[in-house]
Scaffold this motif. Structure first.
Motif, PDB file in Angstrom:
ATOM      1  N   LEU A  79      46.207  45.849  56.812  1.00  0.00           N
ATOM      2  CA  LEU A  79      47.132  45.651  55.638  1.00  0.00           C
ATOM      3  C   LEU A  79      46.362  44.634  54.771  1.00  0.00           C
ATOM      4  N   ALA A  80      45.852  43.712  55.233  1.00  0.00           N
ATOM      5  CA  ALA A  80      45.377  42.564  54.560  1.00  0.00           C
ATOM      6  C   ALA A  80      43.941  42.963  53.864  1.00  0.00           C
ATOM      7  N   LEU A  81      43.491  43.969  54.483  1.00  0.00           N
ATOM      8  CA  LEU A  81      42.005  44.497  54.076  1.00  0.00           C
ATOM      9  C   LEU A  81      42.123  45.546  53.105  1.00  0.00           C
ATOM     10  N   ALA A  82      43.212  46.174  53.131  1.00  0.00           N
ATOM     11  CA  ALA A  82      43.753  47.087  52.290  1.00  0.00           C
ATOM     12  C   ALA A  82      43.955  46.602  50.686  1.00  0.00           C
ATOM     13  N   ILE A  83      44.571  45.381  50.955  1.00  0.00           N
ATOM     14  CA  ILE A  83      44.999  44.708  49.619  1.00  0.00           C
ATOM     15  C   ILE A  83      43.998  44.013  48.977  1.00  0.00           C
ATOM     16  N   LEU A  84      42.672  43.900  49.477  1.00  0.00           N
ATOM     17  CA  LEU A  84      41.664  43.360  48.859  1.00  0.00           C
ATOM     18  C   LEU A  84      41.112  44.315  47.772  1.00  0.00           C
ATOM     19  N   PRO A  85      40.544  45.374  48.143  1.00  0.00           N
ATOM     20  CA  PRO A  85      40.272  46.380  46.929  1.00  0.00           C
ATOM     21  C   PRO A  85      41.101  46.551  45.868  1.00  0.00           C
ATOM     22  N   LEU A  86      42.302  46.700  46.419  1.00  0.00           N
ATOM     23  CA  LEU A  86      43.323  46.942  45.541  1.00  0.00           C
ATOM     24  C   LEU A  86      43.382  45.717  44.159  1.00  0.00           C
ATOM     25  N   ASN A  87      43.525  44.387  44.909  1.00  0.00           N
ATOM     26  CA  ASN A  87      43.658  43.281  43.962  1.00  0.00           C
ATOM     27  C   ASN A  87      42.032  43.136  43.283  1.00  0.00           C
ATOM     28  N   THR A  88      40.956  43.776  43.788  1.00  0.00           N
ATOM     29  CA  THR A  88      39.725  43.446  42.936  1.00  0.00           C
ATOM     30  C   THR A  88      39.677  44.327  41.780  1.00  0.00           C
ATOM     31  N   LEU A  89      40.233  45.643  42.194  1.00  0.00           N
ATOM     32  CA  LEU A  89      40.433  46.720  40.796  1.00  0.00           C
ATOM     33  C   LEU A  89      41.237  46.279  39.885  1.00  0.00           C
ATOM     34  N   ILE A  90      42.451  45.466  40.190  1.00  0.00           N
ATOM     35  CA  ILE A  90      43.464  45.291  39.230  1.00  0.00           C
ATOM     36  C   ILE A  90      42.666  44.048  38.358  1.00  0.00           C
ATOM     37  N   GLN A  91      41.969  43.078  38.881  1.00  0.00           N
ATOM     38  CA  GLN A  91      41.311  42.185  38.117  1.00  0.00           C
ATOM     39  C   GLN A  91      40.104  42.907  37.183  1.00  0.00           C
ATOM     40  N   LEU A  92      39.377  43.784  37.948  1.00  0.00           N
ATOM     41  CA  LEU A  92      38.537  44.466  37.121  1.00  0.00           C
ATOM     42  C   LEU A  92      38.922  45.118  36.021  1.00  0.00           C
ATOM     43  N   GLY A  93      39.843  45.656  35.870  1.00  0.00           N
ATOM     44  CA  GLY A  93      40.469  46.642  34.799  1.00  0.00           C
ATOM     45  C   GLY A  93      41.178  45.685  33.694  1.00  0.00           C
ATOM     46  N   GLN A  94      41.303  44.532  33.937  1.00  0.00           N
ATOM     47  CA  GLN A  94      42.182  43.717  32.817  1.00  0.00           C
ATOM     48  C   GLN A  94      41.053  43.606  31.573  1.00  0.00           C
ATOM     49  N   PRO A  95      39.774  43.105  31.935  1.00  0.00           N
ATOM     50  CA  PRO A  95      38.923  42.830  30.767  1.00  0.00           C
ATOM     51  C   PRO A  95      38.571  44.315  29.966  1.00  0.00           C
ATOM     52  N   LEU A  96      38.626  45.247  30.793  1.00  0.00           N
ATOM     53  CA  LEU A  96      38.300  46.500  30.191  1.00  0.00           C
ATOM     54  C   LEU A  96      39.562  47.094  29.108  1.00  0.00           C
ATOM     55  N   LEU A  97      40.666  46.394  29.587  1.00  0.00           N
ATOM     56  CA  LEU A  97      41.900  46.646  28.329  1.00  0.00           C
ATOM     57  C   LEU A  97      41.598  45.624  27.421  1.00  0.00           C
ATOM     58  N   LEU A  98      41.054  44.564  27.725  1.00  0.00           N
ATOM     59  CA  LEU A  98      41.151  43.666  26.399  1.00  0.00           C
ATOM     60  C   LEU A  98      39.907  44.122  25.388  1.00  0.00           C
ATOM     61  N   ARG A  99      38.843  44.792  26.090  1.00  0.00           N
ATOM     62  CA  ARG A  99      37.718  45.501  25.214  1.00  0.00           C
ATOM     63  C   ARG A  99      38.412  46.673  24.398  1.00  0.00           C
ATOM     64  N   GLN A 100      39.373  47.479  24.962  1.00  0.00           N
ATOM     65  CA  GLN A 100      39.750  48.619  24.187  1.00  0.00           C
ATOM     66  C   GLN A 100      40.569  48.179  23.187  1.00  0.00           C
ATOM     67  N   ALA A 101      41.536  46.950  23.563  1.00  0.00           N
ATOM     68  CA  ALA A 101      42.527  46.531  22.375  1.00  0.00           C
ATOM     69  C   ALA A 101      41.700  46.121  21.340  1.00  0.00           C
ATOM     70  N   VAL A 102      40.575  45.060  21.658  1.00  0.00           N
ATOM     71  CA  VAL A 102      39.887  44.546  20.379  1.00  0.00           C
ATOM     72  C   VAL A 102      38.999  45.597  19.726  1.00  0.00           C
ATOM     73  N   ASP A 103      38.501  46.603  20.263  1.00  0.00           N
ATOM     74  CA  ASP A 103      37.291  47.487  19.576  1.00  0.00           C
ATOM     75  C   ASP A 103      38.105  48.773  18.940  1.00  0.00           C
ATOM     76  N   GLU A 104      39.138  49.055  19.434  1.00  0.00           N
ATOM     77  CA  GLU A 104      39.936  50.095  19.059  1.00  0.00           C
ATOM     78  C   GLU A 104      41.289  49.899  18.307  1.00  0.00           C
ATOM     79  N   HIS A 105      41.691  48.713  18.362  1.00  0.00           N
ATOM     80  CA  HIS A 105      43.006  48.538  17.579  1.00  0.00           C
ATOM     81  C   HIS A 105      43.062  47.144  16.634  1.00  0.00           C
ATOM     82  N   LEU A 106      42.421  46.145  17.317  1.00  0.00           N
ATOM     83  CA  LEU A 106      42.531  44.927  16.345  1.00  0.00           C
ATOM     84  C   LEU A 106      41.305  44.869  15.419  1.00  0.00           C
ATOM     85  N   ILE A 107      40.201  45.293  15.752  1.00  0.00           N
ATOM     86  CA  ILE A 107      39.102  45.376  14.700  1.00  0.00           C
ATOM     87  C   ILE A 107      39.539  46.350  13.517  1.00  0.00           C
TER      88      ILE A 107
END
Length: 603
Positions: A40-68
């Motif tokens: 269970l602990a090992l299963a949470i590790l990649p899930l937590n990593t993917l969650i953190q890796l996805g957040q900067p990509l959302l910021l990129r999309q928000a800036v390039d496609e909406h804010l700019i």
């Protein structure tokens, strides 16, 4: 006497390898029963990593496609997605903490159980060679270090490596050119972190050493408080303690300074890297694949890189401490008892009044012989006194009879059976010992008499206390037999503690009773009370009485005189006191006998 040099590193302070695969493989046997928690602990590790890796990509999309462009269509959806990721990250972090803590506590519970059970199986030789403080440290501090490895070390270490790897791959895929900035800075990050960790670790090692010394000093001050005051040592002892305290204070400051440097160095370097990214990013165009959103996402990734790097340095010390703790724990578990229980039918019984036979028994502590070819027979119901100067081997004789130690030559038989063939439970029930000083445990008086043995009813405890005379002072206590004792029975007098020891022996009803100078540490009035209790206890029993006060053994059926590990005289008191020899000299020293050497009368 001055304290030892601070640079000395003891078993309690040294560090082992960062990862010892042999120790880890052995430790994983304790984790195996809890495999589902590990998975269970090992299963949470990649899930937590993917969650953190996805957040900067959302910021990129928000800036390039909406804010700019200034387009808000779909922007709310991005905010919701980002909020969901943040919530999932919080839940994953909470779940990881709970799973790791649960796994750690389950594993160390099993480890602590095995340690305690193993300690109960070890014999006296182990405890004579190892300080009680170090043994206690195995079950407490060392096990806690292992718990930290599981709950905040090993799995988190894997998680940090997975997260760091994921971030570096994402950055390389997102903007290879900008990644070169981090490649240049990474050696500085690692080098500065390792330097700070090394310096801090050295200071922490000294801290552990000084804490151990101060704890030892404090224990001595408490246990030896009477001598400290009698010899007016307060001021000098305070000065010595303050010297140790000052060294601990200094090493703590060094450790804290390097820890502060580590965090400030990483924070400062991260600021420099981010500034460099702004400068490089400003010189690049969108044609190079670096948009404003990409730069924002890249900076967010950089910010996330430094957290696992910082954590890894902390895990380094945690893992080293755990490896050393595991080495000491398994070293204790690998200690083999020299005395093992007899593998025979547990329905084994001895005669109600067994005969004791010792034939050419020899024993030595190391190379120092204590008993030499000693032969002795004690008939059922016979009361034999053993006397002799200090170091004659009297106490060792007792330790052989209840298998605290094994004879190195010769045989000892009880009821026609070799002691090694008698189950330990049967032997210890058959051979009862009243020592010179009775050890009392925390608990009530009744619990100290029956030692929480469910087979002994309260009525038997009360009867034993009445027969030994202990009930005379127990009845005056606020709660009688339910009165709780302080540590080692400190709220009782030495005579009262000894009466409880005799009552304890009485209630367990041993067939062979051994009295090891049971009255030597009490006053004259208490001695008379204890003598009356002992006479009641010895009625109808086989007894071996060791005593320095010869007036306590005059009524014995036979007196054995030991010297240099050998029996040099034997007979009744009336016979020995009239013959030249060691026993006569002992009587002259204690009773001031004249040349006619009259027969002593008990009283």
């Amino acid at each position: 006497m001055s304290p030892p040099p601070i640079e000395a590193v003891t078993e309690e302070t040294r560090y082992g390898a960062f990862l010892d695969l042999h120790l880890l493989r052995r430790f994983f046997r304790y984790a195996k029963p809890h495999t589902r928690w590990v998975l269970l602990a090992l299963a949470i590790l990649p899930l937590n990593t993917l969650i953190q890796l996805g957040q900067p990509l959302l910021l990129r999309q928000a800036v390039d496609e909406h804010l700019i462009p200034g387009t808000l269509d779909g922007f709310a959806g991005l905010l919701v997605a980002l909020g969901v990721l943040l919530l999932l990250q919080a839940l994953a972090g909470y779940g990881m903490s709970v799973v790791n803590a649960t796994l750690g506590q389950r594993v160390v519970r099993d480890l602590r159980r095995d340690l305690f059970g193993h300690l109960l199986r070890l014999d006296a030789s182990y405890f004579n060679k190892h300080a009680s403080g170090r043994t206690t440290n195995r079950v407490t501090n060392d096990v806690e270090a292992v718990s930290q490895m599981v709950s905040a070390g090993l799995i988190h270490l894997i998680g940090d490596v997975v997260l760091l790897t994921g971030i570096l791959i994402s950055m390389a895929l997102l903007a290879p050119t900008l990644s070169l900035t981090l490649v240049v800075a990474l050696p500085l990050i690692v080098g500065g972190t390792l330097l700070a960790a090394k310096k801090s670790r050295l200071a922490q090692r000294e801290n552990r050493l000084m804490l151990a010394r101060m704890a030892s000093r404090l224990t001595e001050e408490i246990e030896g408080q009477q001598e400290v005051r009698l010899f007016h040592r307060q001021q000098r002892n305070h000065a010595e303690f303050e010297q140790q305290n000052q060294v601990y204070f200094t090493s703590s400051l060094v450790s804290n300074t390097w820890e502060a440097f580590q965090f400030s160095f990483i924070d400062a370097l991260s600021t420099v890297v981010i500034a460099a990214l702004f400068w490089i990013g400003a010189s690049m165009s969108s044609a190079d694949g670096v948009t404003i959103g990409t730069l924002v996402a890249f900076i967010d990734y950089v910010r996330r890189v430094f957290q696992p790097v910082r954590d890894l340095s902390g895990k380094f010390t945690t893992m080293q401490a755990a490896m050393t703790a595991l080495e000491r724990i398994f070293g204790l578990l690998d200690s083999k008892p020299q005395i093992t229980d007899a593998q025979v039918n547990h329905a084994f019984t001895l005669p109600a009044r067994p005969r004791l036979v010792m034939q050419e028994v020899g024993f030595a502590y190391g190379e120092q012989p204590i008993l030499k070819n000693l032969s002795l027979t004690v008939e059922p119901g016979e009361q034999v006194a053993v006397v002799g100067p200090t170091g004659a081997g009297k106490s060792t004789l007792i330790k052989l009879l209840n298998r605290t130690y094994e004879p190195q030559q010769g045989i000892i038989q009880l009821g026609g059976q070799d002691l090694q063939n008698i189950p330990m439970a049967t032997l210890r029930r058959t051979v009862g010992v009243v020592p010179q000083e009775t050890f009392l445990f925390s608990g009530t008086i009744a619990e100290n008499i029956h030692l929480r043995d469910p087979s002994i009813p309260q009525a038997a405890v009360e009867e034993a206390a009445h027969k030994t005379g202990a009930m005379a002072f127990i009845a005056d206590l606020p709660e009688g037999l339910n009165t709780r004792l302080t540590e080692r029975g400190g709220n009782l007098s030495s005579g009262q503690r000894q009466l409880l020891g005799i009552t304890r022996a009485f209630v367990f009803n041993p067939a062979l009773l051994i009295l090891d100078e049971a009255t030597s540490s009490v006053d004259t009035i208490s001695e008379r009370l204890i003598q009356n209790a002992l006479q009641e206890l010895m009625v109808g029993r086989t007894a071996i009485v060791i005593a320095h006060r010869l007036n306590t053994i005059i009524g014995a059926d036979r007196v054995i005189v030991m010297h240099g590990g050998e029996i040099i005289q034997g007979g009744s008191h009336q016979t020995l006191v009239t013959q030249p020899g060691l026993y006569r000299k002992l009587c002259e020293l204690q009773f001031g006998l004249d040349g006619s050497l009259p027969t002593l009368q008990q009283g």
